[in-house]
Design a protein around this motif. Structure first.
Motif, mmCIF file in Angstrom:
data_model
loop_
_atom_site.group_PDB
_atom_site.id
_atom_site.type_symbol
_atom_site.label_atom_id
_atom_site.label_comp_id
_atom_site.label_asym_id
_atom_site.label_seq_id
_atom_site.Cartn_x
_atom_site.Cartn_y
_atom_site.Cartn_z
ATOM 1 N N PRO A 102 43.386 33.232 35.598
ATOM 2 C CA PRO A 102 42.587 34.266 36.267
ATOM 3 C C PRO A 102 43.242 35.644 36.207
ATOM 4 O O PRO A 102 42.592 36.662 36.442
ATOM 5 N N THR A 115 41.792 41.917 42.102
ATOM 6 C CA THR A 115 42.069 40.731 41.287
ATOM 7 C C THR A 115 43.528 40.336 41.399
ATOM 8 O O THR A 115 43.861 39.150 41.515
ATOM 9 N N ARG A 116 44.397 41.326 41.396
ATOM 10 C CA ARG A 116 45.829 41.048 41.559
ATOM 11 C C ARG A 116 46.110 40.364 42.894
ATOM 12 O O ARG A 116 46.825 39.364 42.953
ATOM 13 N N ASN A 118 43.997 38.809 44.910
ATOM 14 C CA ASN A 118 43.317 37.515 45.024
ATOM 15 C C ASN A 118 44.065 36.413 44.287
ATOM 16 O O ASN A 118 43.879 35.226 44.579
ATOM 17 N N ASN A 119 44.875 36.798 43.323
ATOM 18 C CA ASN A 119 45.673 35.839 42.539
ATOM 19 C C ASN A 119 47.151 36.221 42.658
ATOM 20 O O ASN A 119 47.878 36.292 41.665
ATOM 21 N N ARG A 120 47.581 36.431 43.888
ATOM 22 C CA ARG A 120 48.924 36.956 44.141
ATOM 23 C C ARG A 120 50.014 36.048 43.579
ATOM 24 O O ARG A 120 51.065 36.520 43.144
ATOM 25 N N LEU A 122 50.105 34.529 40.839
ATOM 26 C CA LEU A 122 50.342 34.901 39.443
ATOM 27 C C LEU A 122 50.879 36.321 39.334
ATOM 28 O O LEU A 122 51.769 36.605 38.532
ATOM 29 N N ASP A 123 50.337 37.216 40.135
ATOM 30 C CA ASP A 123 50.759 38.616 40.116
ATOM 31 C C ASP A 123 52.256 38.755 40.385
ATOM 32 O O ASP A 123 52.937 39.580 39.776
#
Length: 427
Positions: A102, A115-116, A118-120, A122-123
């Motif tokens: 994502p 987006t960052r 919401n997908n912390r 991975l961020d």
């Protein structure tokens, strides 16, 4: 034993190592595979050969950001970018990542901020984002180290409280069994009670909650507050503690992390003390001389702060704020229209607010009336002033906002692991 990637360079060529981490990217030839592998200290190339790997076919289809464990031999004569690689002997797949991702971890295409967040998970795998929190951790360690050297006691005060710290409306109400309670705006009242208890010097690191409806790049509704209070000091000594704590911690961080910070574009210079000081009244005059129209009692707008930042360029104090603009516990100055208070600015952003506090019981009672507060709501606090309260002063420092400004980030949410603001309650 596990070896971290950053420590591999200290080992001899030919050493056997075990590393664990994420698959960053892969390059594949029919019987040969190159894996760029990453842990939280760096990345390295791993070479896997079909004729020496039992699970090569399974490994060949591995997805990016899957988790693996590699046992292999260190080759320091590699032609890879880092000049070394690991020749894989055994590679265990610990977790397969779904595809598509994502949010990319090493992709050059930038994602929008929502987006960052919401997908912390991975961020935060991005090295430049992880570094923010390594910096923040070390900065907090440095402040703690300074406070301990100055004989402060670290304390932990309640975060569910019966009364508003500052008597305002910016409070989160919570149900507390059969009673109404609030999430604490700051540990201010409890710090002062501890001063009355003879603790002499206290500090606290903990969450603070403000139900402000601001939705700007510098506001959060939950943040980490570093608070200090000390007996038998005035506002000037409180400012001295503050500037020395910050300079000690920042300069220590630069000594520890300078190379890494520069690698990822975070440029810091060592801090010198004392910080410049300008009074509120002189600030009004300076701003009016530069085209603004401000009256005594006006707060400084973002535009005003930018003008002051051009003059001072770094840390500076604004002192002597009007009494109408400060909480009820702030000690008046010789001129009762002013207070023995200060804000610490870093460029155009306030990072700290502090003051000498009222210690006289009668003066405190009078201030409750002036501010339109019901003193019965503060009985637990006021009681401490009846039985010997020493003069005292202190401050509260926002950790995330300080880091945001030191690293020149665009948004305080970048220095917050899981931000809480007016629209975000998850993750």
């Amino acid at each position: 034993m596990r070896t971290y990637i950053a420590d591999i360079k200290t080992l001899d060529d030919g050493s056997d190592v075990t590393i664990k981490g994420w698959v960053q990217e892969t390059r594949k030839i029919k019987n040969l595979m190159f894996i760029i592998m990453r842990d939280n200290t760096g990345s390295i190339q791993v070479t896997a050969k079909k004729d020496s790997m039992k699970n090569y076919d399974q490994l060949y289809d591995i997805t990016r950001e899957s988790v693996i464990s590699v046992y292999g031999t260190l080759n320091k004569k590699s032609i890879s970018k880092s000049g070394m690689e690991i020749q894989g002997i055994e590679i265990e797949i610990l977790s397969i990542a779904d595809t598509p991702l994502p949010l990319g971890v090493i992709d050059r295409v930038s994602a929008d901020f929502d987006t960052r967040l919401n997908n912390r998970f991975l961020d935060l795998r991005k090295p430049e984002h992880l570094l923010i929190f390594q910096f923040e951790s070390q900065l907090l360690f440095g402040i703690r180290e300074f406070m301990n050297k100055e004989n402060f006691i670290e304390v932990h005060t309640p975060k569910i409280v019966a009364a508003a710290t500052e008597g305002g409306a910016d409070l989160f109400r919570v149900e507390y069994f059969e009673k109404n309670a609030f999430l604490n705006q700051s540990p201010q009242l409890y710090k002062e009670i501890l001063i009355a208890s003879g603790f002499d010097k206290v500090f606290e690191v903990g969450p603070a909650f403000r139900a402000e409806k601001e939705n700007t790049v510098r506001h959060l509704n939950e943040f980490t507050s570093i608070d200090m209070e000390a007996a038998f000091i005035d506002d000037k000594k409180a400012m001295e503690y503050l500037e020395n704590a910050i300079s000690y911690a920042v300069n220590r961080n630069i000594d520890l992390m300078h190379t890494k910070l520069e690698e990822y574009g975070y440029h810091l210079e060592k801090i010198e003390t004392p910080f410049p000081r300008i009074s509120y009244e002189d600030g009004i005059k300076y701003l009016n001389d530069h085209g603004l129209k401000l009256n005594f009692g006006d707060d400084f707008s973002p535009e005003a702060n930018k003008i002051l930042a051009e003059k001072f360029n770094g840390f500076y104090f604004i002192t002597g704020w009007p009494s109408d603009m400060r909480p009820f516990y702030t000690h008046p100055d010789t001129n009762p229209a002013l207070t023995k208070s200060f804000d610490l600015q870093l460029n155009d952003i306030e990072v700290t607010s502090g003051a000498q506090r009222i210690h006289n019981y009668k003066m405190l009672e009078d201030n409750f009336m002036k501010k339109g507060l019901n003193k019965n709501d503060f009985e637990f606090y006021e009681k401490a002033f009846k039985f010997g309260m020493p003069p005292h002063a202190g401050w509260g420092l926002g950790l995330e906002r300080l880091v945001m400004n030191l690293l020149h980030l665009n948004n305080v949410r970048e220095s917050t692991l899981f931000p809480r603001d007016r629209t975000r309650l998850s993750p």
